[in-house]
Design a protein around this motif. Structure first.
Motif, short mmCIF file in Angstrom:
data_model
loop_
_atom_site.label_atom_id
_atom_site.label_comp_id
_atom_site.label_asym_id
_atom_site.label_seq_id
_atom_site.Cartn_x
_atom_site.Cartn_y
_atom_site.Cartn_z
N ILE A 146 30.73 -13.96 3.63
CA ILE A 146 30.21 -14.86 4.67
C ILE A 146 30.34 -16.28 4.15
N GLY A 147 30.88 -17.16 4.97
CA GLY A 147 31.08 -18.55 4.58
C GLY A 147 29.80 -19.37 4.57
N GLU A 148 29.98 -20.67 4.52
CA GLU A 148 28.86 -21.61 4.44
C GLU A 148 28.32 -21.95 5.82
N ASN A 149 27.04 -22.33 5.85
CA ASN A 149 26.39 -22.83 7.06
C ASN A 149 26.43 -21.85 8.22
N CYS A 150 26.17 -20.58 7.92
CA CYS A 150 26.18 -19.54 8.96
C CYS A 150 24.75 -19.17 9.33
N THR A 151 24.61 -18.57 10.51
CA THR A 151 23.31 -18.11 11.01
C THR A 151 23.41 -16.64 11.36
N LEU A 152 22.43 -15.86 10.91
CA LEU A 152 22.33 -14.44 11.24
C LEU A 152 20.99 -14.20 11.93
N ARG A 153 21.02 -13.35 12.93
CA ARG A 153 19.79 -12.95 13.61
C ARG A 153 19.55 -11.46 13.44
N TRP B 81 13.57 -1.21 1.37
CA TRP B 81 12.57 -0.27 1.82
C TRP B 81 11.42 -0.92 2.58
N PHE B 82 10.99 -2.11 2.15
CA PHE B 82 9.84 -2.72 2.78
C PHE B 82 10.21 -3.73 3.87
N PHE B 83 11.27 -4.51 3.65
CA PHE B 83 11.68 -5.48 4.67
C PHE B 83 12.71 -4.92 5.64
N SER B 84 13.26 -3.74 5.35
CA SER B 84 14.30 -3.11 6.18
C SER B 84 15.51 -4.02 6.37
N VAL B 85 15.94 -4.62 5.29
CA VAL B 85 17.12 -5.48 5.29
C VAL B 85 18.04 -5.00 4.17
N GLU B 86 19.29 -4.72 4.52
CA GLU B 86 20.25 -4.27 3.51
C GLU B 86 21.29 -5.36 3.28
N ILE B 87 20.98 -6.22 2.33
CA ILE B 87 21.94 -7.22 1.87
C ILE B 87 22.20 -6.89 0.41
N PRO B 88 23.28 -6.17 0.12
CA PRO B 88 23.56 -5.82 -1.27
C PRO B 88 23.61 -7.07 -2.15
N TRP B 89 23.13 -6.92 -3.39
CA TRP B 89 23.03 -8.08 -4.27
C TRP B 89 24.37 -8.68 -4.65
N ASN B 90 25.49 -7.99 -4.42
CA ASN B 90 26.79 -8.54 -4.79
C ASN B 90 27.60 -9.07 -3.61
N VAL B 91 27.00 -9.17 -2.43
CA VAL B 91 27.68 -9.75 -1.27
C VAL B 91 27.96 -11.22 -1.55
N LYS B 92 29.11 -11.71 -1.09
CA LYS B 92 29.46 -13.12 -1.26
C LYS B 92 29.03 -13.87 -0.01
N ILE B 93 28.03 -14.74 -0.18
CA ILE B 93 27.50 -15.52 0.94
C ILE B 93 27.49 -16.98 0.53
N GLY B 94 28.10 -17.84 1.35
CA GLY B 94 28.12 -19.27 1.08
C GLY B 94 26.75 -19.90 1.23
N LYS B 95 26.67 -21.17 0.86
CA LYS B 95 25.38 -21.87 0.90
C LYS B 95 24.92 -22.10 2.34
N ASN B 96 23.64 -22.36 2.47
CA ASN B 96 22.99 -22.69 3.73
C ASN B 96 23.05 -21.57 4.77
N LEU B 97 22.79 -20.34 4.33
CA LEU B 97 22.67 -19.23 5.28
C LEU B 97 21.31 -19.32 5.93
N SER B 98 21.28 -19.23 7.24
CA SER B 98 20.04 -19.28 7.99
C SER B 98 19.76 -17.89 8.56
N LEU B 99 18.56 -17.36 8.29
CA LEU B 99 18.16 -16.05 8.80
C LEU B 99 17.04 -16.24 9.82
N PHE B 100 17.27 -15.82 11.05
CA PHE B 100 16.23 -15.83 12.06
C PHE B 100 15.74 -14.40 12.25
N HIS B 101 14.44 -14.20 12.22
CA HIS B 101 13.85 -12.87 12.43
C HIS B 101 14.52 -11.84 11.55
N ALA B 102 14.55 -12.08 10.28
CA ALA B 102 15.31 -11.26 9.33
C ALA B 102 14.73 -9.85 9.22
#
Length: 170
Positions: A88-95, A56-77
C-alpha cells in the motif's frame, strides 16, 4: 528515519481517531521488529503479543510484514483483512470491513496480492483481490469488488472494478 519517527508516522493523519492511532502504532512497531533482522529475535515476544491483541481482540488482520507507506488513515478500523504480500502506497485511507489479498486461481494455485498506489481512498466493505495494481489518486466506492487493474485518477464502483475517469484531479 529513527524508531520513534517510524512508529508515529501515521499519527498526524489519524488525529481524533484513537483506535486508528493505536492500531497503527502497534502495526508500525511490529513492522519495525519484523523487517530488521537485529530486532526480529529481540522483538519476537512483541510480535506474538501483536498478533494476539490485534487479530483476536481488535479483529484486524494486518500482518506485521505488510509494506504500507506513510500517512495511512484508518477509519472505523475493524474487520480489516490483508494478505502478507500486500503493498500500500503513501497517504491512503482504509475503512472498515475491507479485504485486500490474493485469490485462488482456477488451476488451484494462489495469486499474489494487490499493489495499491499513493493517495488511494478505499471505502467500506471493499474487496480488492488478485495480482492487480491500483494506480495513484484512485477512489474506490463502498461495496466495490476489484479484481482487475485500476488506472490512476479513477473512481471505481460496483463489481469487478467498473471504471470511470474522474473529472477533477486530486
Amino acid at each position: 528515519m529513527n524508531l520513534f519517527e517510524f512508529i508515529v508516522q501515521d499519527w498526524r493523519v489519524n488525529r481524533g481517531n484513537t483506535k486508528g492511532r493505536l492500531l497503527l502504532l502497534l502495526f508500525r512497531t511490529a513492522n519495525f521488529c519484523s523487517t530488521r533482522r537485529a530486532y526480529y529475535y529481540l522483538g519476537f515476544p512483541y510480535l506474538l503479543f501483536y498478533r494476539v491483541l490485534v487479530e483476536w481482540f481488535f479483529s484486524v488482520e494486518i500482518p506485521w510484514n505488510v509494506k504500507i507507506g506513510k500517512n495511512l488513515s484508518l477509519f472505523h478500523a475493524q474487520a480489516l483483512v490483508m494478505a502478507a504480500d500486500v503493498v500500500i502506497g503513501e497517504n491512503c485511507t482504509l475503512r472498515q470491513s475491507t479485504t485486500i489479498g490474493n485469490k485462488q486461481l482456477r488451476n488451484g494455485l494462489v495469486s499474489s496480492s494487490p499493489v495499491i498506489g499513493n493517495h488511494v481512498d478505499i471505502g467500506s466493505n471493499v474487496c480488492i483481490i488478485g495480482s492487480i495494481t491500483v494506480g495513484d489518486y484512485v477512489n474506490i466506492g463502498c461495496g466495490t469488488v476489484v479484481v482487475r487493474n485500476v488506472s490512476a485518477h479513477s473512481t471505481v464502483t460496483g463489481y469487478a472494478g467498473t471504471e470511470r475517469k474522474s473529472t477533477t484531479n486530486s
